[in-house]
Design an enzyme around this catalytic site. Structure first.
Site, short mmCIF file in Angstrom:
data_model
loop_
_atom_site.label_atom_id
_atom_site.label_comp_id
_atom_site.label_asym_id
_atom_site.label_seq_id
_atom_site.Cartn_x
_atom_site.Cartn_y
_atom_site.Cartn_z
N ASP A 35 1.06 -1.02 -0.03
CA ASP A 35 0.42 0.12 -0.30
C ASP A 35 0.36 1.22 -0.13
O ASP A 35 2.05 1.55 1.30
CB ASP A 35 -1.08 -0.01 1.08
CG ASP A 35 -1.94 1.14 1.29
OD1 ASP A 35 -2.08 2.34 1.20
OD2 ASP A 35 -3.31 0.02 0.90
N ILE A 36 0.45 2.10 -0.58
CA ILE A 36 0.69 3.54 -1.39
C ILE A 36 0.78 4.45 0.41
O ILE A 36 2.30 4.76 0.33
CB ILE A 36 0.71 4.30 -2.44
CG1 ILE A 36 -0.35 4.79 -2.01
CG2 ILE A 36 1.48 3.84 -3.02
CD1 ILE A 36 -0.81 5.68 -3.07
N GLN A 104 -15.27 1.95 0.84
CA GLN A 104 -14.53 1.41 0.17
C GLN A 104 -14.45 2.26 -0.94
O GLN A 104 -15.07 3.37 -1.68
CB GLN A 104 -15.55 0.55 -0.75
CG GLN A 104 -14.93 -0.21 -1.91
CD GLN A 104 -15.62 -1.59 -2.55
OE1 GLN A 104 -16.41 -1.27 -2.68
NE2 GLN A 104 -14.98 -2.10 -3.42
N HIS A 110 -10.00 -5.56 -3.23
CA HIS A 110 -8.96 -5.91 -2.54
C HIS A 110 -9.31 -6.24 -1.31
O HIS A 110 -10.20 -5.67 -0.73
CB HIS A 110 -7.65 -4.58 -3.06
CG HIS A 110 -8.68 -2.91 -2.25
ND1 HIS A 110 -10.31 -2.88 -2.84
CD2 HIS A 110 -8.92 -2.24 -1.56
CE1 HIS A 110 -10.23 -1.40 -2.54
NE2 HIS A 110 -9.47 -1.06 -1.24
#
Length: 127
Positions: A35-36, A104, A110
């Site tokens: 994850d960024i 979401q 995901h």
């Protein structure tokens, strides 16, 4: 109402190679990447390569091969991160948000795999 998949969502762009990702694992039907904006020391997203919006959409419409691949990919991510409680890891949380009430943000299924610290309660206890 049937699910409508947005082919311009960020994960679709990652799958097409239009946006880079820090890949951890890729299989025939799944992709896992860091994850960024990690919320824990370990924070990996696992996505199916097919156009599925939520977990229920995937569960009802994906092929058996896609389902088996996706679940195995999640297991292999946990193994790669060393978070499996049965193998000496301290544990993890798997989260899949769906729809407005589930908050979401990206309309592509995901699963977040989070670990590496105590994560606290998932929700406050109901009164």
């Amino acid at each position: 109402m049937a699910y409508a998949y947005d082919t311009n969502n960020i994960f679709a762009k990652i799958l097409r190679g239009e946006i880079p990702c820090n890949k951890l694992l890729e299989t025939e039907h799944s992709l896992a990447f860091h994850d960024i904006r990690p919320q824990a020391p370990h924070h990996v997203l696992v996505i199916p390569k097919g156009p599925y919006v939520t977990f229920d959409h995937f569960a009802l419409e994906a092929s058996d091969a896609e389902k088996a691949d996706f679940l195995t990919a999640i297991g292999n991510v946990c193994k790669a991160l060393g978070v499996q409680p049965g193998e000496g890891g301290a544990g993890y949380r798997a989260i899949s948000n769906a729809g407005n009430d589930g908050v979401q943000e990206v309309p592509h299924l995901h699963v977040h795999i989070l670990g590496g610290r105590v994560l606290g309660r998932m929700l406050e206890r109901a009164e």
